[in-house]
Design a protein around this motif. Structure first.
Motif, short mmCIF file in Angstrom:
data_model
loop_
_atom_site.label_atom_id
_atom_site.label_comp_id
_atom_site.label_asym_id
_atom_site.label_seq_id
_atom_site.Cartn_x
_atom_site.Cartn_y
_atom_site.Cartn_z
N UNK A 1 0.85 -1.19 0.00
CA UNK A 1 0.00 0.00 0.00
C UNK A 1 0.89 1.24 0.00
N UNK A 2 0.28 2.40 -0.27
CA UNK A 2 1.03 3.65 -0.26
C UNK A 2 1.58 3.92 1.14
N UNK A 3 0.77 3.64 2.16
CA UNK A 3 1.21 3.89 3.53
C UNK A 3 2.39 3.00 3.90
N UNK A 4 2.33 1.71 3.54
CA UNK A 4 3.43 0.80 3.85
C UNK A 4 4.69 1.22 3.12
N UNK A 5 4.57 1.61 1.84
CA UNK A 5 5.74 2.05 1.08
C UNK A 5 6.36 3.30 1.71
N UNK A 6 5.52 4.20 2.21
CA UNK A 6 6.02 5.40 2.88
C UNK A 6 6.74 5.05 4.17
N UNK A 7 6.20 4.09 4.92
CA UNK A 7 6.83 3.65 6.15
C UNK A 7 8.18 3.01 5.88
N UNK A 8 8.25 2.20 4.83
CA UNK A 8 9.52 1.55 4.47
C UNK A 8 10.55 2.60 4.07
N UNK A 9 10.12 3.59 3.30
CA UNK A 9 11.03 4.64 2.86
C UNK A 9 11.59 5.43 4.04
N UNK A 10 10.71 5.79 4.98
CA UNK A 10 11.16 6.53 6.16
C UNK A 10 12.08 5.67 7.02
N UNK A 11 11.74 4.40 7.17
CA UNK A 11 12.57 3.48 7.96
C UNK A 11 13.94 3.32 7.33
N UNK A 12 13.98 3.19 6.01
CA UNK A 12 15.25 3.03 5.29
C UNK A 12 16.16 4.23 5.52
N UNK A 13 15.61 5.42 5.44
CA UNK A 13 16.40 6.64 5.66
C UNK A 13 16.97 6.67 7.08
N UNK A 14 16.13 6.35 8.06
CA UNK A 14 16.58 6.35 9.45
C UNK A 14 17.65 5.28 9.68
N UNK A 15 17.48 4.12 9.06
CA UNK A 15 18.46 3.04 9.21
C UNK A 15 19.80 3.44 8.60
N UNK A 16 19.76 4.11 7.45
CA UNK A 16 20.99 4.61 6.84
C UNK A 16 21.69 5.59 7.77
N UNK A 17 20.93 6.52 8.35
CA UNK A 17 21.51 7.49 9.27
C UNK A 17 22.07 6.79 10.51
N UNK A 18 21.34 5.78 10.97
CA UNK A 18 21.78 5.03 12.16
C UNK A 18 23.12 4.34 11.89
N UNK A 19 23.24 3.68 10.75
CA UNK A 19 24.49 2.98 10.42
C UNK A 19 25.64 3.96 10.23
N UNK A 20 25.35 5.13 9.67
CA UNK A 20 26.40 6.14 9.47
C UNK A 20 26.87 6.72 10.81
N UNK A 21 25.99 6.70 11.81
CA UNK A 21 26.32 7.29 13.10
C UNK A 21 26.87 6.28 14.10
#
Length: 227
Positions: free
Chosen positions: A137-157
């Protein structure tokens, strides 16, 4: 003469887990770790009750209920010292070591809840399974996108986690598998991971992992500022 390791490989017959997992399973208590679905992990077993549970599983369908101890220091945990929610796993490989130790490679399959614990020579549980319903769904895709960005930031930090984790994550396509990969990779207390495992709705799990990652990023930023 030194005793050699006995290695036993368990064939995976690609069973339909929704049909073939029994309702009563032997329980293996875990210390200081939460096992999620899609997660392979080696368990070193030395407690007599745990070894009996593993041997029982080997004689049957190879399935185990993995639950985490509330107090990891307890040597022989009873149901009062175990979380009710855990993961059903299948035994992939067994290595029998000297000193009556067993090393078992398990493959996490599905979330589950122990509705009732049964104590005999080893602990068993009557379980209900929480098969995820993944609907795009659009909502699930948005959640995955936001989660991916946060996970990238987490790994970089976070300097303690290999950057290769991001490449492994990006190669995963399934929404539930992505979430469980993050859950098994991040360094957070056991009770936080356990809380995530107890949520049965995938979207709610994504909201929870977003909250966890956001909180961890705030902590990492404060630590960076202090340095």
């Amino acid at each position: 003469m030194e005793k050699t390791e006995e290695i036993k490989i368990i064939e995976n017959n690609n069973l339909d887990t929704k049909v073939d997992i029994p309702q009563v399973l032997p329980v293996v208590p875990l210390r200081d770790i939460v096992i999620f679905p899609y997660m392979m992990y080696p368990i070193l077993a030395g407690r007599d009750s745990t070894i009996k549970a593993i041997n029982h599983a080997l004689d049957k369908e190879k399935y185990l209920m993995l639950v985490t101890q509330i107090d990891p220091k307890t040597d022989e945990p009873t149901q009062e010292n175990l979380y009710s929610y855990g993961t059903i796993a299948r035994i992939i490989q067994v290595i029998r070591l000297p000193n009556n130790l067993i090393k078992v490679l398990v493959d996490g399959l599905v979330q589950a809840k122990a509705e009732k614990f049964i104590q005999n020579d080893f602990l068993q549980a009557e379980v209900t399974y929480q098969f995820q319903k993944v609907e795009e769904s659009i909502e699930l895709n948005a959640l995955i996108r936001q989660t991916t960005k946060l996970f990238q930031d987490y790994l970089n930090s976070n300097r303690t986690i290999a950057q290769e984790s991001l490449l492994a994550y990006e190669n995963i396509k399934e929404a539930d598998r992505k979430l469980y990969y993050i859950a098994s990779t991040i360094s957070v207390p056991i009770d936080i991971k356990q809380r995530l495992l107890e949520i049965s709705d995938l979207k709610k799990q994504y909201f929870e992992i977003i909250n966890i990652l956001s909180s961890e990023l705030e902590i990492l930023q404060v630590e960076k500022d202090i340095e």
